[in-house]
Design an enzyme around this catalytic site. Structure first.
Site, PDB file in Angstrom:
ATOM      1  CD  GLN A   1       4.262  -4.469  -5.098  1.00 21.71           C
ATOM      2  OE1 GLN A   1       4.553  -4.591  -3.921  1.00 21.71           O
ATOM      3  NE2 GLN A   1       5.108  -3.917  -5.944  1.00 21.71           N
TER       4      GLN A   1
ATOM      5  CD  GLU B   1       5.929   0.998  -3.005  1.00 25.66           C
ATOM      6  OE1 GLU B   1       6.129   1.582  -1.929  1.00 25.66           O
ATOM      7  OE2 GLU B   1       4.942   0.258  -3.205  1.00 25.66           O
TER       8      GLU B   1
ATOM      9  CG  ASP C   1       2.676  -0.737  -5.992  1.00 25.98           C
ATOM     10  OD1 ASP C   1       1.667  -0.210  -6.480  1.00 25.98           O
ATOM     11  OD2 ASP C   1       3.790  -0.679  -6.519  1.00 25.98           O
TER      12      ASP C   1
ATOM     13  N   GLY D   1       8.407   5.851  18.294  1.00 28.87           N
ATOM     14  CA  GLY D   1       7.427   5.666  19.358  1.00 28.87           C
ATOM     15  C   GLY D   1       7.716   6.440  20.625  1.00 28.87           C
ATOM     16  N   GLY D   2       8.685   7.333  20.589  1.00 32.71           N
ATOM     17  CA  GLY D   2       8.972   8.138  21.773  1.00 32.71           C
ATOM     18  C   GLY D   2      10.071   7.580  22.650  1.00 32.71           C
TER      19      GLY D   2
END
Length: 481
Positions: free
Chosen positions: A70, A192, A221, A300-301
């Protein structure tokens, strides 16, 4: 000396007294200088062809693809989508192991293979055969980039060391995916989920009370393959200045950490106090010495959570991600029927809401459960509230807009029939991707040997008889006496 000075002075006077028509001629003569200036920056003049009809971004770039499974195939498929001629080298009679893994159609290449090897050509070569080695040497001389994701040291054991490759073709770029960079783990085999665990993703994924979790997205991957692809493009661009190739290396641990960088950000913030946007802060649960698992908290806050929608009892994907973004808080209050929260000191400002997030999301969920996830999305988007419905893979496969943009593409295959694949995630206005099916094992062997490497018909016959491009014959079973 005096005579010479007089001559020069006369010449100046003559030059000044030349007719105006002569000056026009001089202006015209400047045009070639403009051309030279345009060529001096190393770029051709802008094409006059319509956008999308001036070739692909990587037209003319030749990739020698030694990748399998992969991470590597993700990289080379992206390069092929951008127009590179990707020559996939496979073992005769065997090929990439994923051709037969997770097979769903008997006798046909698996989706695991077809969805990672579009737009490529396949050649079979026995690298241990003398003729096979000769073919590989020609390919190295012919190609611009060699890409591999073998176990550490495998390429060297094949005799394809960096020194050999660089001596054979000084312009060749050698790009590699490995599990780890130099260090105590560099010789370890990585897949992976190992990459996710060692790159910081698993320790920060899941709920606080539960164990670490790996994500369904193949960030180890496919994510590392993407990193390697942009490294190759950068190396190709640098080569236009230096004239030489270089080694490009992408470790899966590094790639995962790059995608999990916000969690390294939070690790450093812990030294200065609790992470107030994490729900555990509002619940009064103390933080440890490492970035915790945060469930569905937003990274993100802005506080966010996954909420049930109408039909959740029978549909495992009847949910929506809802963000209580500060600038649209009043719109949220109006939409869910809580206008009093706009002025209530316990809810009006973000700091006041932090200890109450669990209760706030429970109240919002009472509203979302009365509507489908798409109804919630429509109502919220109308007033700029950021939400995202949880889309199942079935819904994504059937989404018309993704078909229209070429993100989901239906491809026809000679042995397995039609199937869906993911097209180029990067859309370019002057390099339009056309997704072509994956190659059959060795489908282009003769084409590459004759049209690309220039072998004659006689040489091709010799190669065939040598066993360099065909699987070894199985010994005949002894007849019973």
């Amino acid at each position: 000396m005096a005579t010479r000075k007089k001559a020069k002075a006369k010449a100046k006077v003559k030059a000044k007294s030349k007719p105006a028509s002569k000056k026009v001629v001089k202006l015209k003569s400047k045009k070639p200088a403009v051309k030279a200036k345009a060529a001096a920056n190393g770029l051709p003049r802008p094409s006059s062809r319509p956008f999308g009809q001036a070739g692909k971004a990587l037209d003319g770039v030749k990739i020698l693809d030694f990748t399998h499974v992969q991470s590597g195939p993700t990289c080379t498929q992206l390069l092929a989508y951008l127009g590179a001629d990707c020559i996939k080298v496979e073992r005769p009679g065997v090929g990439d192991i994923t051709r037969g893994q997770l097979r769903d159609v008997k006798g046909a290449d698996s989706l695991y293979f077809t969805m990672l090897n579009a737009n490529k050509r396949s050649i079979t070569i026995d690298s241990k055969n003398p003729k096979g080695k000769e073919i590989l040497e020609r390919l190295i001389k012919h190609c611009d980039v060699l890409v591999e994701n073998f176990a550490p040291g495998a390429l060297d054991r094949m005799g394809l060391t960096w020194d050999y490759i660089h001596k054979t073709n000084p312009r060749m770029i050698v790009a590699s995916v490995k599990g780890f960079g130099p260090g105590p783990y560099e010789d370890c085999k990585v897949y992976e989920n190992v990459a996710q665990c060692t790159g910081g993703a698993a320790s920060t994924t899941g709920f606080r009370e539960g164990p670490p979790l790996v994500t369904g997205a193949q960030i180890g991957d496919s994510g590392t393959g993407l990193h390697l692809a942009f490294g190759i493009c950068a190396a190709l661009y640098q080569r236009t200045r230096t004239g030489r190739g270089q080694k490009v290396f992408a470790a899966m641990q590094d790639g995962v950490l790059n995608l999990a960088r916000v969690k390294l950000r939070d690790q450093q913030r812990l030294a200065h106090g609790p992470l107030t946007e994490y729900s555990q802060y509002g619940e009064g649960i103390p933080f440890g010495n490492a970035t915790p698992r945060a469930g569905n908290d937003s990274g993100g806050g802005q506080p966010g959570w996954i909420l049930k929608c109408k039909g959740w009892e029978n549909d495992p994907d009847a949910y929506i991600y809802f963000i209580t973004q500060a600038p649209v808080w009043e719109a949220i209050c109006d939409l869910i029927g809580k206008p009093e929260w706009k002025t209530d000191p316990d809810y009006a400002k973000p700091p006041a809401r932090l200890p109450r997030l669990k209760q706030i999301f429970a109240t919002i969920e009472e509203w979302t459960m009365t509507k489908t996830k798409f109804e919630v999305m429509d109502l919220c988007n109308a007033v700029d509230i950021p939400v995202g419905p949880i889309l199942s893979m079935k819904e994504i496969a059937e989404e018309k807009s993704l078909r229209d943009t070429g993100t989901v593409v239906e491809v026809d295959h000679p042995t397995r029939g039609k199937y869906l694949t993911v097209g180029n995630p990067v859309k370019m206005s002057d390099s339009i991707t056309e997704v072509k099916r994956s190659p059959l094992l060795g489908e282009h062997t003769e084409e590459i040997l004759t049209k690309v490497l220039g072998y004659s018909a006689k040489e091709l016959a010799d190669i065939k008889s040598s066993g360099a491009i065909t699987p070894p014959e199985k010994p005949a079973k002894a007849e019973a006496a």
